[in-house]
Structures are given as structure tokens and as C-alpha cells.
Design an enzyme around this catalytic site. Structure first.
Site, PDB file in Angstrom:
ATOM      1  N   HIS A 152     -17.762  37.032  10.900  1.00  0.00           N
ATOM      2  CA  HIS A 152     -18.518  36.978   9.641  1.00  0.00           C
ATOM      3  C   HIS A 152     -19.981  37.364   9.892  1.00  0.00           C
ATOM      4  CE1 HIS A 152     -20.410  35.431   5.973  1.00  0.00           C
ATOM      5  NE2 HIS A 152     -21.197  34.694   6.733  1.00  0.00           N
TER       6      HIS A 152
ATOM      7  N   ASP B 180     -34.612  66.929   1.878  1.00  0.00           N
ATOM      8  CA  ASP B 180     -33.522  66.186   2.518  1.00  0.00           C
ATOM      9  C   ASP B 180     -34.121  65.385   3.662  1.00  0.00           C
ATOM     10  OD1 ASP B 180     -31.044  65.404   3.852  1.00  0.00           O
ATOM     11  OD2 ASP B 180     -30.115  66.939   2.600  1.00  0.00           O
TER      12      ASP B 180
ATOM     13  N   TRP C 285     -22.174  35.049  16.661  1.00  0.00           N
ATOM     14  CA  TRP C 285     -22.769  36.391  16.537  1.00  0.00           C
ATOM     15  C   TRP C 285     -23.856  36.570  17.576  1.00  0.00           C
ATOM     16  CZ3 TRP C 285     -27.583  38.553  15.203  1.00  0.00           C
ATOM     17  CH2 TRP C 285     -28.600  37.652  14.904  1.00  0.00           C
TER      18      TRP C 285
ATOM     19  N   SER D 272     -25.595  54.186  16.061  1.00  0.00           N
ATOM     20  CA  SER D 272     -25.720  54.583  14.665  1.00  0.00           C
ATOM     21  C   SER D 272     -27.081  54.188  14.104  1.00  0.00           C
ATOM     22  CB  SER D 272     -24.595  53.956  13.852  1.00  0.00           C
ATOM     23  OG  SER D 272     -24.899  53.963  12.494  1.00  0.00           O
ATOM     24  N   SER D 273     -27.488  52.937  14.336  1.00  0.00           N
ATOM     25  CA  SER D 273     -28.788  52.510  13.790  1.00  0.00           C
ATOM     26  C   SER D 273     -29.928  53.285  14.403  1.00  0.00           C
ATOM     27  CB  SER D 273     -29.078  51.043  14.061  1.00  0.00           C
ATOM     28  OG  SER D 273     -28.007  50.261  13.807  1.00  0.00           O
TER      29      SER D 273
ATOM     30  N   HIS E 177     -35.075  38.416  17.327  1.00  0.00           N
ATOM     31  CA  HIS E 177     -36.057  38.088  16.302  1.00  0.00           C
ATOM     32  C   HIS E 177     -36.569  39.323  15.576  1.00  0.00           C
ATOM     33  CE1 HIS E 177     -38.517  35.758  13.776  1.00  0.00           C
ATOM     34  NE2 HIS E 177     -39.383  36.725  13.918  1.00  0.00           N
TER      35      HIS E 177
ATOM     36  N   GLU F  29     -34.949  41.812  15.040  1.00  0.00           N
ATOM     37  CA  GLU F  29     -33.797  42.157  14.205  1.00  0.00           C
ATOM     38  C   GLU F  29     -33.865  41.457  12.844  1.00  0.00           C
ATOM     39  OE1 GLU F  29     -31.277  44.166  14.172  1.00  0.00           O
ATOM     40  OE2 GLU F  29     -30.011  43.224  12.652  1.00  0.00           O
TER      41      GLU F  29
ATOM     42  N   TYR G 268     -36.416  40.710  11.226  1.00  0.00           N
ATOM     43  CA  TYR G 268     -37.408  41.411  10.402  1.00  0.00           C
ATOM     44  C   TYR G 268     -36.918  42.784   9.992  1.00  0.00           C
ATOM     45  CZ  TYR G 268     -40.362  37.526  10.512  1.00  0.00           C
ATOM     46  OH  TYR G 268     -40.820  36.268  10.299  1.00  0.00           O
TER      47      TYR G 268
ATOM     48  N   SER H 294     -41.444  45.207  -3.628  1.00  0.00           N
ATOM     49  CA  SER H 294     -42.790  45.677  -3.947  1.00  0.00           C
ATOM     50  C   SER H 294     -42.763  46.906  -4.841  1.00  0.00           C
ATOM     51  CB  SER H 294     -43.556  46.016  -2.668  1.00  0.00           C
ATOM     52  OG  SER H 294     -43.618  44.898  -1.838  1.00  0.00           O
TER      53      SER H 294
ATOM     54  N   HIS I 157     -38.705  30.910  19.774  1.00  0.00           N
ATOM     55  CA  HIS I 157     -38.543  29.797  18.826  1.00  0.00           C
ATOM     56  C   HIS I 157     -37.057  29.525  18.564  1.00  0.00           C
ATOM     57  CE1 HIS I 157     -39.137  32.883  15.326  1.00  0.00           C
ATOM     58  NE2 HIS I 157     -37.864  32.790  15.634  1.00  0.00           N
ATOM     59  N   HIS I 158     -36.208  30.419  19.039  1.00  0.00           N
ATOM     60  CA  HIS I 158     -34.766  30.139  18.959  1.00  0.00           C
ATOM     61  C   HIS I 158     -34.300  29.332  20.158  1.00  0.00           C
ATOM     62  CE1 HIS I 158     -34.128  32.897  15.569  1.00  0.00           C
ATOM     63  NE2 HIS I 158     -35.087  33.609  16.132  1.00  0.00           N
TER      64      HIS I 158
ATOM     65  N   THR J 202     -46.881  36.853   5.957  1.00  0.00           N
ATOM     66  CA  THR J 202     -45.797  36.670   4.993  1.00  0.00           C
ATOM     67  C   THR J 202     -46.350  36.041   3.721  1.00  0.00           C
ATOM     68  OG1 THR J 202     -44.393  36.267   6.903  1.00  0.00           O
ATOM     69  CG2 THR J 202     -43.441  35.848   4.747  1.00  0.00           C
TER      70      THR J 202
ATOM     71  N   LYS K  23     -48.050  38.501   1.512  1.00  0.00           N
ATOM     72  CA  LYS K  23     -47.121  39.269   0.691  1.00  0.00           C
ATOM     73  C   LYS K  23     -46.729  38.512  -0.561  1.00  0.00           C
ATOM     74  CE  LYS K  23     -45.118  42.360   3.890  1.00  0.00           C
ATOM     75  NZ  LYS K  23     -45.170  43.495   2.969  1.00  0.00           N
TER      76      LYS K  23
ATOM     77  N   ARG L  84     -23.673  23.037  13.272  1.00  0.00           N
ATOM     78  CA  ARG L  84     -23.127  24.295  12.764  1.00  0.00           C
ATOM     79  C   ARG L  84     -21.940  24.707  13.628  1.00  0.00           C
ATOM     80  NH1 ARG L  84     -27.541  28.868  14.761  1.00  0.00           N
ATOM     81  NH2 ARG L  84     -26.042  30.272  13.804  1.00  0.00           N
TER      82      ARG L  84
HETATM   83  C1  HEM Z   1     -41.739  32.394   7.759  1.00  0.00           C
HETATM   84  C2  HEM Z   1     -40.904  33.064   8.444  1.00  0.00           C
HETATM   85  C3  HEM Z   1     -39.849  32.495   9.391  1.00  0.00           C
HETATM   86  C4  HEM Z   1     -39.942  31.513  10.302  1.00  0.00           C
HETATM   87  C5  HEM Z   1     -41.164  30.673  10.611  1.00  0.00           C
HETATM   88  C6  HEM Z   1     -38.653  31.376  10.934  1.00  0.00           C
HETATM   89  C7  HEM Z   1     -38.346  30.494  11.945  1.00  0.00           C
HETATM   90  C8  HEM Z   1     -37.091  30.338  12.501  1.00  0.00           C
HETATM   91  C9  HEM Z   1     -36.775  29.450  13.588  1.00  0.00           C
HETATM   92  C10 HEM Z   1     -37.761  28.548  14.295  1.00  0.00           C
HETATM   93  C11 HEM Z   1     -35.448  29.565  13.860  1.00  0.00           C
HETATM   94  C12 HEM Z   1     -34.653  28.867  14.961  1.00  0.00           C
HETATM   95  C13 HEM Z   1     -34.002  27.647  14.471  1.00  0.00           C
HETATM   96  C14 HEM Z   1     -33.082  27.045  15.489  1.00  0.00           C
HETATM   97  O1  HEM Z   1     -32.129  27.704  15.945  1.00  0.00           O
HETATM   98  O2  HEM Z   1     -33.291  25.880  15.818  1.00  0.00           O
HETATM   99  C15 HEM Z   1     -34.919  30.533  12.937  1.00  0.00           C
HETATM  100  C16 HEM Z   1     -33.605  30.930  12.892  1.00  0.00           C
HETATM  101  C17 HEM Z   1     -33.170  32.035  12.196  1.00  0.00           C
HETATM  102  N1  HEM Z   1     -33.927  32.806  11.330  1.00  0.00           N
HETATM  103 FE1  HEM Z   1     -35.841  32.481  10.784  1.00  0.00          FE
HETATM  104  N2  HEM Z   1     -37.804  32.285  10.385  1.00  0.00           N
HETATM  105  C18 HEM Z   1     -38.503  32.994   9.443  1.00  0.00           C
HETATM  106  C19 HEM Z   1     -38.040  34.024   8.676  1.00  0.00           C
HETATM  107  C20 HEM Z   1     -36.785  34.581   8.818  1.00  0.00           C
HETATM  108  C21 HEM Z   1     -36.360  35.789   8.186  1.00  0.00           C
HETATM  109  C22 HEM Z   1     -37.210  36.622   7.244  1.00  0.00           C
HETATM  110  C23 HEM Z   1     -35.091  36.004   8.578  1.00  0.00           C
HETATM  111  C24 HEM Z   1     -34.145  37.124   8.240  1.00  0.00           C
HETATM  112  C25 HEM Z   1     -34.191  37.888   7.253  1.00  0.00           C
HETATM  113  C26 HEM Z   1     -34.717  34.938   9.449  1.00  0.00           C
HETATM  114  C27 HEM Z   1     -33.477  34.826  10.037  1.00  0.00           C
HETATM  115  C28 HEM Z   1     -33.125  33.834  10.905  1.00  0.00           C
HETATM  116  C29 HEM Z   1     -31.821  33.717  11.480  1.00  0.00           C
HETATM  117  C30 HEM Z   1     -30.646  34.670  11.274  1.00  0.00           C
HETATM  118  C31 HEM Z   1     -31.837  32.579  12.282  1.00  0.00           C
HETATM  119  C32 HEM Z   1     -30.676  31.948  13.033  1.00  0.00           C
HETATM  120  C33 HEM Z   1     -30.234  32.662  14.231  1.00  0.00           C
HETATM  121  C34 HEM Z   1     -29.051  31.938  14.829  1.00  0.00           C
HETATM  122  O3  HEM Z   1     -29.255  31.025  15.622  1.00  0.00           O
HETATM  123  O4  HEM Z   1     -27.917  32.290  14.483  1.00  0.00           O
HETATM  124  N3  HEM Z   1     -35.766  34.084   9.567  1.00  0.00           N
HETATM  125  N4  HEM Z   1     -35.949  30.994  12.108  1.00  0.00           N
HETATM  126 CU   LIG Z   2     -36.639  34.222  14.933  1.00  0.00          CU
END
Ligand code: HEM
Ligand SMILES: [Cu+2]
Lengths: 535, 193
Positions: free
Chosen positions: A86, A115, A151, A179-180, A263, A265, A267, A278, A312-313, A338, A341, A460
């Protein structure tokens, strides 16, 4: 002019010229051989929608299993396969190709180019994608099953403890990555070389800017992803020990390399959404975008900062205090651009004469709900509290708010905004509003309670849970089914719109700006063969 | 594509044609792509160096520290705990013969670990150490350690393995307990004969 970049032979130019201009092939061949940016954009968009439904179907099974505590429908191992595939499908199959589809359709029209710069590469970058996902999905039908390591494919889950699907997974990711990268290279070359005379960088629509910056991010980090899956492959099958402590490797290093890609990714999946929103908000607020230059700088600084926040992950992997603090503050720093914006979107609407057509509704929902996702991100960014929230449903709530009500909603907003230009017809307004309201209500029912589940400690990626989580999970599942079904309304809107409907004017939205509205609706097969003059 | 008309447009001056311009940008971008692919792999040695400096991953020294004379800090004691575990799939019994000892920084100590191959196959084991807290790893000095070598054991064979170490007197004041953890891996397939 541009076709021959890959062939060097001026004569090739002529062939393709004739091909496409006068007698383009029909039927399946048209789509297989096409180098037309609009055709390829259409292919990308349909492909991503099919992937959205596929990934959505997997999510439906996940939510059905989680409807009640206990194991009802699937085995735990299969459950893991579902969450893994998924995630992979939604990230690499639905969101990213949808944005590439937008790029293909809109970038040349927005910068007044005939083009994309490298049309043949464009054809390749699309047509290898279906193979990647065929490989990935085919692993469901193998004895060992599909990838079950999440994933994020952390080693050693994906190496030592893999169920044998690692090779399939790695090759699929390699193809998606190639591809990307090709798509991104095309975007950069197009924007750098094909702008209409007079369109300086700071005159480009913000949409173009966000895709430009995103493309650079892709070029920078997709190769790192390719590298890390390659290491995974050799660790699993060829006896290397990149991530294997027994041979002197380090599994934590996997996480560092993965998140160095991962990370940026995230963005990659949100910056284009910023660009779409916008574009739409000024159109329906009938005002110019507030703070164009600051938007450009904010986007760039988000992109740059995204390279120094990856850990931070990994707060709970046992980093030294200095590391924890560094990554915590850097992460919080991203909230500043952010915030700029969000402020600019609100300021654009301030005292505008707003109207609430469907693209605007999705954009408004985007602004509010993405901000909620940003706030939960900030909470997760605080190291001490992340020790509690990490790997709980709170994280799931966070990233679904930013990705579903963020990226996906922006994609819907964009689709509703440009559908008249793509098809030449107006879509059913009432049906599209049904789509919006059903999605809005169900998506919140689906994801909002996940915050509380996470705070209360529900981990999770589990097929079963403690009894006290039962009520919330039931509501979440109901929201999930409703959200899934609501997306079929979108399919209906699009099909109806392609088949017919009120004819769209060249510029169906009175407040819209941009070169794409200067050509007829539907956009002719070839546009801007002579570049427009921009002043 | 249909660039016929475009040609006239851009060819008014003797500018490089679009195709050439595209090629230039394309080759730069492709270079970045390969560069970043390489960078991904460069992260591996970089990570090791970085961890060496910071003690990030709790890795201890991989070769023997010398016996050189050093002062013993009698005023201070540090608890050293020993933990052992076997990785999945290795049928060995593996444990420290003492779970915890108290040492003065600078003092040399000798402890033993016990291992037994409980299967009937010949197996080569490799113990990999890790120190927690990670920052203390740089101060944990092994003079002699079974983890420096591979340990082959025949079926049902058992062995006592030695570890001689000292704790560097420079160990930060706030660390009073060190945990040394060994994980034992089966590397039979990976040994080159
Ligand atoms: C203000 C902006 C953001 C902050 C401060 C932030 C912070 C964080 C932090 C600290 C985690 C880790 C949490 C953990 O695993 O304990 C996380 C996970 C995640 N964030 Fe964000 N994030 C932000 C914006 C975004 C945006 C814009 C996206 C995507 C469009 C995003 C997608 C994700 C994803 C996919 C995960 C989980 C990854 C995983 O463990 O599977 N985040 N974020
Ligand atoms: Cu991140």
C-alpha cells in the site's frame, strides 16, 4: 528542434515531425509511441489514478481487518504485505506519477514551449513504470508473497528476515527510480531551455518554480535510493555486509541512508502541491498571489533544509544528545518557510472576492488540513515526545494528513482546475461537489481519530490491537470505506467530462492567469509551436 | 516533435541550437545523478569515520589497545555490565561468566565468556560488541578480545573465551555504568577458508 537531442541526427527530427503532425498513429500505437507531452501527461495521470485505486483496495482490506480487534480476515504476515505494498504504491505509483503527469501537461503550456525538451526520453520514463508495478504486484502471487518489511524496508527486515521478495522489490524500485530521474531531468531541461522569450526565472508561474525545485530534489536523492536498494540486494544475495553487523556493517546506517533519501522524498511529494494550490487560490480569490518572491525563496529553503533533517525519523535509535538536538531544531526550522507559505495563501484570500468552485474547495481544504498535518509534524519533531509517539498511529495520522489531505487533495484541486482545458468540456459541478464533501467528511473521520489512537499508544503496522482501541478503530474503518467509495465519484466525474458536457471556453475561470488559458479548450495537440511573447 | 516553426524563431542569431543547449544541461544532470549514486556509497565509509569520532553507534575499537602504563583512578568506580545474545539461527549457548563487575578507571580486568555449540554441525561464530551509552564506546579499551577473531566450534564443542580490557580514565564524569553487549553471529558460510 529538440527531438534530436538524443539522436543527434537532424533527420530524426523530420521523421518524428511528420509522424506526429500529420498522421499520428491511432489506437494503442498512438499511446505506445507517443512523444507528445499532452499524451504522456494523460498516460501518467491515468496510471496514477489506477494505482490510487489499487493501493486503495489494499487499504480497504487493511481497514477491514482492523475493523474489530482480533484476527478476522488476513494472516499477520499478509497484513504486513498489505501495508508495505500500500505504502509503496501510493508513494511511487499514485502521488509521484500524478505530479509528473501535471508537469507534462502543464509545464510546456505554462512557459510557452511546444513540448518537453526531451520527448523520447519522456516516452521511456512513462512506459517503464507499468513494468515496475507489475513486478511489485506480481510478488503477491508468488509463494513467498509480496514484500512485508514496510515501505521503509529497514534492514535487517528486508535482508536477513526477508521472505524472498527482496529481489523483486529492489528491481521494481530501480525501475521506478530510473523513471523518476528521467522525468525530473526532462523537467529541468525544459524549464531551463524552453521558456518563451521574455519569461525570466522570476516571471515563471510559481507552479513552474515548485516543479523545477522538486525536479532537482529528485535528481539529488533518487540515486541515493537506488544505491541503498542496491546495497540491500548485495547484502541479501551476494554476501556483502553493508547492514549486517556480523560482517562489520551496521543496520542503523541503513536508516541514515534511507532517510537521507526519505525526508527529501516527502518534500518531493508536497512541493508540487504547493505549486498547484498557489495557482488556484489566486484564481478564485481574484487577486495576485501574495508574496510571489517569498514563495520562491520559501520553496527553495524548504528544499535545502530537507537535506539536514533526516534523523528526525530516527530519534529513538540511540543518537547522542547533540544529534537529537541538532535534528530537532533543524526540523522545527522547516516550519518557518512552511509557515510563510500558509501565511501567503491566507493573505492572498484576504479581502479577495472569493468564489467556491470545486478546485477552490479542494485548495481551501488543503490549506487547513495540511496545516493540521504540519502541526502534528511539529509535535513529532520534539525529540522527547517523539519517544512516545514514534511508531504509533500518531505518525500514521501525521503523514496521512500531509499526504492525503495535502498532496492528494492538491492533485484533485489541480485536476478540477485544468479538466476543462484537458477535455474541452465542463464537468458536472454538482457531482464534483459531492466528491469534495464526501471526501472531506470521510477523510477526517478516517484520519483524525488516528491521532488519539496514537496518543493512547496503539502501535502502527499491526493486524490486531488491544480492546480499548476498538471503538475508534471502528469509526476509522467506516471513514476509510466511505473515503474509498468517494473516490469512485471522481472517476465518474472524469468519465462524464471526457464524454461530453457543456463546452468549456478557452478560459473557463474568470480569475485564472497564465499562458495555458490563451490556447483553446481542449488544448490543441500542438500548442505554442511559435513561442508567445512574454513581457 | 513539431519544431519546424520554432527553428526559424531561434535561428535568427548564431546562438547554439536548442538541441545543443539541451545536451549540455542533460549531461550535467546525468553527472549529478551518477555523482549522487556514488555519494550514496560514499556514505558508508563516511558513516564509519563519523561514528569513530562521535561514538554514534557504540562500536568499540576493532584492534587491540596497547598495555601502555597508565594511572589508575582509585577514587572512582565504574560498573561494567555484560550482556550476550545470539543472532537468529545460530544454535550456540553463549553467555558471560560474570554479569557485572566494578572497576576503577585505568585498571586492567580479565573476564570470560562461555560458548557451546549445541548442534552437531561445525559452525564458525563471530561476536560483535557494542557499548551503551554510545558515547562511552571510545573509552572502553579492549586489550585482548575473542571478538577480534572468528571462533570455530565443532559440533557439541565448548569453549571459554577471554576478554581483557580497561576503562579509559578520561571517561566523562556523568557515566557510571557501561553496558557491553555481544551479539553472536553464524558466519560459517562467509568465512574464506
Ligand atoms: C512542518 C513540517 C513537518 C514536520 C515538522 C514533520 C516531522 C515529522 C517527523 C518528526 C516524523 C517522524 C515521526 C516518527 O516516526 O516518530 C515524520 C514522519 C513522516 N512525515 Fe513528516 N513532517 C512534516 C511535514 C511532512 C510532509 C509535508 C510530508 C509529506 C508530504 C511528511 C511525510 C511524512 C511521512 C511519510 C512520515 C512517516 C514515515 C514513516 O515512518 O513511514 N511530513 N514527520
Ligand atoms: Cu521527515
Amino acid at each position: 528542434m529538440t527531438t534530436d537531442t538524443l539522436t543527434e541526427q537532424p533527420s530524426a527530427d523530420h521523421d518524428s515531425h511528420d509522424d506526429h503532425h500529420d498522421h499520428k498513429p491511432t489506437g494503442i500505437k498512438r499511446w505506445l509511441y507517443t512523444t507528445n507531452h499532452k499524451d504522456i501527461g494523460t498516460l501518467y495521470l491515468w496510471f496514477s489514478f489506477i494505482m490510487l485505486l489499487t493501493g486503495g483496495a489494499l487499504a480497504m482490506v487493511i481497514r477491514a481487518e482492523l475493523f474489530q480487534p482480533g484476527l478476522q480476515i488476513v494472516e499477520p504476515d499478509f497484513f504486513n504485505q498489505l501495508t508495505t505494498v500500500h505504502g509503496l504504491i501510493m508513494v511511487f505509483g499514485a502521488i509521484m506519477p500524478a505530479f509528473t503527469g501535471f508537469a507534462n501537461w502543464m509545464l510546456p503550456m505554462m512557459i510557452g514551449a511546444p513540448d518537453m525538451a526531451l520527448p523520447r526520453m519522456n516516452n521511456w520514463s512513462f512506459w517503464i513504470l507499468p513494468f515496475a508495478f507489475a513486478i511489485l504486484l506480481s510478488s503477491f502471487f508468488m509463494e513467498s508473497g509480496a514484500p512485508n518489511f514496510g515501505w521503509t524496508f529497514y534492514a535487517p527486515l528486508s535482508t536477513t528476515y526477508s521472505n524472498g521478495s527482496t529481489a523483486f522489490f529492489v528491481f521494481a524500485v530501480h525501475i521506478m527510480g530510473i523513471s523518476s530521474i528521467m522525468g525530473a531531468i526532462n523537467i529541468v531541461v525544459t524549464i531551463m531551455n524552453m521558456r518563451a522569450p521574455g519569461m525570466t526565472y522570476m516571471k515563471m508561474p510559481l507552479f513552474v518554480w515548485t516543479f523545477f525545485i522538486t525536479a532537482y530534489l529528485l535528481i539529488a536523492v533518487m540515486p541515493v535510493l537506488a544505491g541503498v536498494v542496491t546495497m540491500l540486494l548485495t547484502d541479501t544475495y551476494f554476501g556483502t555486509s553493508f547492514f549486517d553487523a556480523a560482517g562489520g556493517g551496521d543496520p542503523v546506517m541503513f536508516q541514515h541512508i534511507f532517510w537521507f533519501f526519505g525526508h527529501p522524498e516527502v518534500y518531493i511529494m508536497i512541493l508540487p502541491a504547493f505549486g498547484i494550490v498557489s495557482t488556484i487560490i489566486p484564481a478564485f480569490a481574484r487577486k495576485k498571489l501574495f508574496g510571489y518572491a517569498s514563495m520562491v525563496y520559501a520553496t527553495s529553503s524548504i528544499a535545502l533544509l530537507s537535506f539536514i533533517v533526516w534523523a528526525h525519523h530516527m530519534f529513538t535509535t540511540g543518537m547522542p544528545l547533540a544529534g537529537e538536538l541538532f535534528f530537532m531544531y533543524c526540523t522545527m526550522l522547516i516550519a518557518v518557510p512552511t509557515g510563510v507559505k500558509v501565511f501567503n495563501w491566507v493573505a492572498t484570500m484576504w479581502r479577495g472576492s472569493l468564489s467556491f468552485e470545486t478546485p477552490m474547495l479542494f485548495s481551501l481544504a488543503f490549506v487547513i488540513l495540511f496545516t493540521i498535518g504540519g502541526f502534528s509534524g511539529l509535535m513529532l519533531a520534539m525529540t522527547p515526545v517523539d519517544f512516545q509517539y514514534h511508531d504509533t498511529y500518531f505518525v500514521v495520522a501525521h503523514f496521512h494528513y500531509v499526504l492525503v489531505t495535502g498532496s492528494l487533495f492538491s492533485i484533485y484541486a489541480g485536476a478540477y482546475y485544468w479538466l476543462p482545458k484537458w477535455t474541452g468540456n465542463m464537468y458536472s459541478d454538482s457531482l464534483s461537489k459531492w466528491h469534495f464533501w464526501c471526501s472531506l467528511i470521510s477523510v477526517n473521520l478516517l484520519f483524525f481519530p488516528m491521532h488519539f489512537l496514537g496518543l493512547a499508544g496503539m502501535p502502527r503496522r499491526i493486524p490486531d490491537y488491544a480492546l480499548q482501541f476498538a471503538d475508534f478503530n471502528k469509526w476509522v474503518s467506516i471513514g476509510g470505506f466511505a473515503f474509498g467509495l468517494s473516490q469512485l465519484i471522481f472517476l465518474a466525474v472524469v468519465i462524464k467530462c471526457i464524454k461530453g458536457g457543456e463546452k468549456a471556453e478557452a478560459k473557463p475561470w474568470d480569475g485564472a492567469e497564465g499562458l495555458e488559458w490563451t490556447v483553446a479548450s481542449p488544448a490543441p495537440y500542438h500548442t505554442f509551436s511559435t513561442p508567445p511573447k512574454v513581457d | 516533435m513539431n519544431k519546424g516553426n520554432n527553428v526559424q524563431n531561434n535561428e535568427t542569431q548564431e546562438q547554439p541550437s536548442n538541441a545543443q543547449k539541451n545536451k549540455k544541461v542533460l549531461s550535467k544532470l546525468v553527472l549529478i545523478v551518477f555523482g549522487m549514486f556514488g555519494f550514496g556509497f560514499a556514505l558508508v565509509p563516511l558513516y564509519d569515520v563519523f561514528c569513530d569520532i562521535t561514538g554514534l553507534n557504540g562500536k568499540t575499537n576493532e584492534s587491540a589497545a596497547s598495555y601502555s602504563a597508565r594511572s589508575v583512578d582509585e577514587t572512582r568506580t565504574v560498573n561494567v555490565q555484560f550482556i550476550s545474545r545470539t543472532a537468529q539461527g545460530i544454535p550456540w549457548k553463549f553467555e558471560p561468566m560474570e554479569r557485572e563487575i566494578t572497576v576503577h578507571p585505568g585498571e586492567t580486568k580479565f573476564v570470560k565468556f562461555y560458548a557451546k555449540n549445541e548442534s552437531t554441525q561445525d559452525i564458525v561464530g563471530q561476536a560483535v560488541p557494542s557499548v551503551s551509552p554510545g558515547l562511552a564506546a571510545a573509552y572502553f579499551q579492549k586489550i585482548e578480545c575473542f571478538c577480534f577473531n572468528q571462533q570455530p566450534l565443532k559440533g557439541k564443542e565448548e569453549v571459554e573465551m577471554g576478554l581483557q580490557f580497561y576503562v579509559d580514565p578520561e571517561l566523562p564524569e556523568d557515566i557510571s555504568t557501561l553496558t557491553l553487549s555481544y551479539t553472536l553471529y553464524d558466519i560459517t558460510g562467509k568465512v574464506d577458508s
